[in-house]
Design a protein around this motif. Structure first.
Motif, PDB file in Angstrom:
ATOM      1  N   PRO A  87       0.801  -1.236   0.000  1.00 45.76           N
ATOM      2  CA  PRO A  87       0.000   0.000   0.000  1.00 45.76           C
ATOM      3  C   PRO A  87       0.828   1.277   0.000  1.00 45.76           C
ATOM      4  O   PRO A  87       0.387   2.294  -0.521  1.00 45.76           O
ATOM      5  CB  PRO A  87      -0.835  -0.110   1.266  1.00 45.76           C
ATOM      6  N   LEU A  88       2.009   1.255   0.584  1.00 46.03           N
ATOM      7  CA  LEU A  88       2.826   2.478   0.620  1.00 46.03           C
ATOM      8  C   LEU A  88       3.851   2.505  -0.515  1.00 46.03           C
ATOM      9  O   LEU A  88       4.674   3.407  -0.583  1.00 46.03           O
ATOM     10  CB  LEU A  88       3.587   2.602   1.952  1.00 46.03           C
ATOM     11  N   GLN A  89       3.788   1.505  -1.388  1.00 47.52           N
ATOM     12  CA  GLN A  89       4.823   1.360  -2.437  1.00 47.52           C
ATOM     13  C   GLN A  89       6.203   1.345  -1.781  1.00 47.52           C
ATOM     14  O   GLN A  89       7.137   2.007  -2.238  1.00 47.52           O
ATOM     15  CB  GLN A  89       4.739   2.506  -3.459  1.00 47.52           C
ATOM     16  N   PHE A  90       6.303   0.608  -0.719  1.00 50.52           N
ATOM     17  CA  PHE A  90       7.548   0.574   0.041  1.00 50.52           C
ATOM     18  C   PHE A  90       8.611  -0.206  -0.731  1.00 50.52           C
ATOM     19  O   PHE A  90       8.391  -1.342  -1.118  1.00 50.52           O
ATOM     20  CB  PHE A  90       7.296  -0.080   1.392  1.00 50.52           C
ATOM     21  N   PRO A  91       9.777   0.416  -0.946  1.00 52.52           N
ATOM     22  CA  PRO A  91      10.795  -0.239  -1.763  1.00 52.52           C
ATOM     23  C   PRO A  91      11.232  -1.588  -1.183  1.00 52.52           C
ATOM     24  O   PRO A  91      11.554  -1.683  -0.004  1.00 52.52           O
ATOM     25  CB  PRO A  91      11.974   0.749  -1.731  1.00 52.52           C
ATOM     26  N   GLN A 170       6.610  -1.802   7.007  1.00 55.15           N
ATOM     27  CA  GLN A 170       6.413  -1.522   5.578  1.00 55.15           C
ATOM     28  C   GLN A 170       4.981  -1.149   5.215  1.00 55.15           C
ATOM     29  O   GLN A 170       4.731  -0.691   4.110  1.00 55.15           O
ATOM     30  CB  GLN A 170       6.854  -2.720   4.730  1.00 55.15           C
TER      31      GLN A 170
ATOM     32  N   LEU B 233      14.784   0.008   9.706  1.00 62.84           N
ATOM     33  CA  LEU B 233      14.785  -0.413   8.299  1.00 62.84           C
ATOM     34  C   LEU B 233      16.160  -0.324   7.650  1.00 62.84           C
ATOM     35  O   LEU B 233      16.544  -1.177   6.872  1.00 62.84           O
ATOM     36  CB  LEU B 233      13.785   0.429   7.501  1.00 62.84           C
ATOM     37  N   THR B 246       8.878   8.091   3.008  1.00 58.48           N
ATOM     38  CA  THR B 246       8.455   6.739   2.642  1.00 58.48           C
ATOM     39  C   THR B 246       7.262   6.250   3.456  1.00 58.48           C
ATOM     40  O   THR B 246       6.400   5.549   2.941  1.00 58.48           O
ATOM     41  CB  THR B 246       9.617   5.741   2.870  1.00 58.48           C
ATOM     42  N   MET B 247       7.225   6.644   4.734  1.00 57.00           N
ATOM     43  CA  MET B 247       6.254   6.020   5.640  1.00 57.00           C
ATOM     44  C   MET B 247       4.829   6.559   5.527  1.00 57.00           C
ATOM     45  O   MET B 247       3.929   6.044   6.203  1.00 57.00           O
ATOM     46  CB  MET B 247       6.732   6.156   7.088  1.00 57.00           C
ATOM     47  N   LYS B 248       4.611   7.617   4.726  1.00 58.73           N
ATOM     48  CA  LYS B 248       3.258   8.174   4.545  1.00 58.73           C
ATOM     49  C   LYS B 248       2.626   8.551   5.892  1.00 58.73           C
ATOM     50  O   LYS B 248       1.747   7.850   6.400  1.00 58.73           O
ATOM     51  CB  LYS B 248       2.353   7.171   3.812  1.00 58.73           C
ATOM     52  N   LEU B 257      -5.338   7.182   2.646  1.00 61.06           N
ATOM     53  CA  LEU B 257      -5.398   5.790   3.091  1.00 61.06           C
ATOM     54  C   LEU B 257      -6.741   5.445   3.744  1.00 61.06           C
ATOM     55  O   LEU B 257      -6.960   4.326   4.182  1.00 61.06           O
ATOM     56  CB  LEU B 257      -4.258   5.495   4.076  1.00 61.06           C
ATOM     57  N   GLN B 314      -5.263  -3.005   3.428  1.00 62.05           N
ATOM     58  CA  GLN B 314      -5.288  -3.383   2.011  1.00 62.05           C
ATOM     59  C   GLN B 314      -4.667  -4.755   1.848  1.00 62.05           C
ATOM     60  O   GLN B 314      -3.631  -5.034   2.436  1.00 62.05           O
ATOM     61  CB  GLN B 314      -4.525  -2.348   1.187  1.00 62.05           C
TER      62      GLN B 314
END
Lengths: 290, 325
Positions: A87-91, A170, B233, B246-248, B257, B314
């Motif tokens: 969902p976050l397009q996490f690499p 993620q 990470l 990255t973490m939105k 979301l 999701q």
């Protein structure tokens, strides 16, 4: 230039990393991480993965757990094919999932379903630390929520075995919200009179310990299991004080009033049967009815 | 003096230059008004550019601004007759969470929120807004009381997270948070949650199971701090800026979301620039929220809250990638 041809190449010994060692498919022998004794894996499995010499509780794969508790052939799995998206397009997330699916032979970090335990029908959820350290993302949250709802529809107890490093980074804040989602499902189930039994196994930390793992009518744990909200390293850094040796173990939690009991794996089935028996609704007659 | 943020540096320099020129004009006969006018136009444009294009990391900085208004600042402006109620009746009073009863435009309500300090001394007293289990248990006690007397609950969320300490673990930090999630899900009164600063992980969520969840434009809500995420990470906490992207974690992200209901606009440059104005913005949204929720009975409120959280997440099914929910 020519000299390069004759230089002796350094030889490196390859020492497998901690991670590599875990990934090696299980051999004939297993070494106990606590007492360092080497034993036959087959015998260890037969002993429910409890070390024959020191009693250390090795990690028990989710399928073995289900087989060790439920009546043969009674288990029916729910949502076996539910898998994560990104969902976050996490690499790199999809690759990691793919790799864990392959290595663990699991689709996600929890198995849910229904079956009977010594004749008692129930819904069971078993987390598995072999998949993304048992971390909770959307799938884990959704599967557990659905399982709780099923237990509500069927009017049967809900039994959960937790093993998780916490929320899955993620999936960011979506993972966080699964804590609220699963807890809300338990609340609804509980208000309908549903019985909730939580068994915390090694490790149960972060967002999982701060949601459904701690919400049983009975909260049990396996000996030596690591259970806590914040990681030991984080706490050491913030408080800058020596933490006791047994900090955040099942025994530590028991001492501080956070658990009903610590139960040896060999006694688990009997204990669960007793609890289920005591909560069995209807059908029993006795002096108290006269 | 308001502390300035990294991304605001160009503005500060330009402002300084303008005031220098003005000073210079006063002391000499040289006419620089056209120069100044030009610079002021440039300043206005630059301000627009910067504030209209805040990166997630910029917003993290605003959300953590030492002068950012706190729960008590908003309570003072939005409510009357606030009576703070202390203690969890079990262990103690955790000042990292404040709560009590008040009136909101005449309507009796219960208000609860994380509370940071304004200076070092107060921050030590309030543990930098990072609660122990007794803070969450106090909050739950007040929520149960609100339910008993049919009062709506308003929660202000503003914490880096639940405190990671030895005593917190001993007293059941996990259980305290879990219990709040569980009990909030079943409360039969309206709950409106507003993230006013940092919404850090389970420690924030423990006051966050609401019928409506709103976020100030420059607030954040995340599973872990950007520094924590970077450390886990990439094993490098200095990559926090990258983790923030990255973490939105911004209000826009959470709206997308499907987690929050409304984004409350902020005063340009951040809520700390005009607390009264910011309170007025919150007031509008809060009034709208409560007006809607007060129409629902207890059962409908519990159901609405359940459905709200049930739909978050999701996933898909193997061999059937079209069944994405």
């Amino acid at each position: 230039m020519w000299k390069d041809l004759f230089t002796k190449k350094k030889k490196y010994a390859s020492i497998p990393s901690e991670q590599m060692r875990h990934e090696v498919p299980e051999g004939i022998m297993t070494k106990c991480p606590k007492c360092k004794k080497i034993m036959y894996t087959k015998e260890l499995i037969k002993n429910l993965r409890v070390c024959m010499s020191c009693g250390y509780h090795h990690t028990m794969p989710s399928r073995e757990r289900i087989n060790s508790l439920l009546d043969e052939g009674s288990f029916h799995e729910y949502d076996a094919d539910m898998i994560s998206v990104n969902p976050l397009q996490f690499p790199g997330y999809m690759e990691k999932l793919e790799e864990d699916r392959r290595k663990s032979n699991l689709n996600e970090a929890v198995i849910t379903g229904e079956g009977t335990l010594n004749g008692h029908p129930l819904v069971i959820a078993v987390m598995d630390s072999a998949f993304r350290m048992g971390s909770m993302g959307s799938v884990v949250g959704e599967k557990i929520t659905r399982a709780i709802e099923k237990a509500g529809e069927r009017h049967v107890p809900f039994l959960i075995f937790t093993a998780s490093g916490g929320a899955r980074m993620q999936e960011g804040v979506l993972s966080l919200m699964q804590m609220a989602k699963t807890s809300a499902a338990l609340k609804r189930f509980s208000d309908e009179g549903g019985l909730i039994i939580s068994v915390m196994t090694h490790p149960t930390t972060g967002g999982v310990s701060a949601s459904f793992a701690s919400l049983g009518d009975y909260n049990f744990a396996e000996p030596g299991a690591l259970i806590g909200f914040a990681g030991r390293r984080v706490i050491e850094q913030t408080v800058r004080e020596e933490l006791p040796e047994d900090f955040q173990t099942a025994e530590f939690l028991l001492k501080h009033g956070q658990l009903d009991a610590v139960i040896h794996r060999h006694d688990l089935k009997d204990t669960l049967t007793t609890v289920l028996d005591i909560h069995h609704r209807g059908g029993e007659h006795g002096w108290w009815q006269n | 003096m308001v502390a300035e943020l990294e991304f605001e540096k160009p503005l500060i320099e330009l402002r300084k230059k303008i005031s220098e020129l003005k000073e210079f004009m006063k002391t000499t006969d040289v006419d620089l008004s056209s120069e100044i006018e030009k610079l002021e136009a440039r300043l206005a444009k630059l301000e627009n550019d910067i504030y209209a294009n805040l990166t997630p990391w910029d917003r993290v900085q605003i959300a953590r601004h030492p002068n950012r208004p706190t729960t008590l600042d908003y309570i003072e402006r939005l409510f009357t007759h606030f009576l703070e109620c202390h203690g969890d009746r079990c262990f103690g009073d955790d000042e990292a969470i404040v709560g009590g009863i008040a009136k909101y435009d005449g309507l009796p309500v219960t208000v609860i929120g994380h509370q940071r300090g304004k200076d070092t001394k107060e921050n030590i007293r309030r543990n930098f807004g990072m609660p122990h289990p007794e803070g969450y248990r106090k909050a739950l006690r007040l929520m149960k009381q609100a339910e008993k007397f049919h009062r709506p609950i308003i929660c202000f969320i503003d914490t880096k997270g639940a405190y990671p300490g030895k005593a917190a673990e001993e007293r059941g930090q996990s259980e305290a948070i879990a219990r709040n999630l569980f009990e909030m899900a079943g409360l039969t009164v309206p709950i409106v949650c507003i993230v006013i600063g940092e919404g850090g992980s389970g420690g924030a969520l423990a006051l966050g199971v609401g019928n409506h969840i709103h976020m100030l434009e420059n607030s954040t809500y995340s599973v872990i701090s950007p520094e924590g995420a970077a450390a886990i990470l990439w094993k490098d906490a200095s990559l926090a800026r990258r983790a923030a992207e990255t973490m939105k974690i911004t209000a826009d992200d959470l709206k997308e979301l499907g987690i929050i209901d409304e984004i409350i606009p902020e005063v340009r440059g951040g809520a700390h620039r005009d607390v009264d104005q910011q309170a007025a913005e919150i007031d509008k949204v809060l009034k709208r929220s409560l007006t809607q929720l007060l129409k629902l009975d207890g059962e409908a409120l519990v159901r609405q809250r359940y459905e709200k959280f049930k739909q978050i997440g999701q996933f898909t099914f193997l061999h059937d990638n079209l069944r994405v929910k």
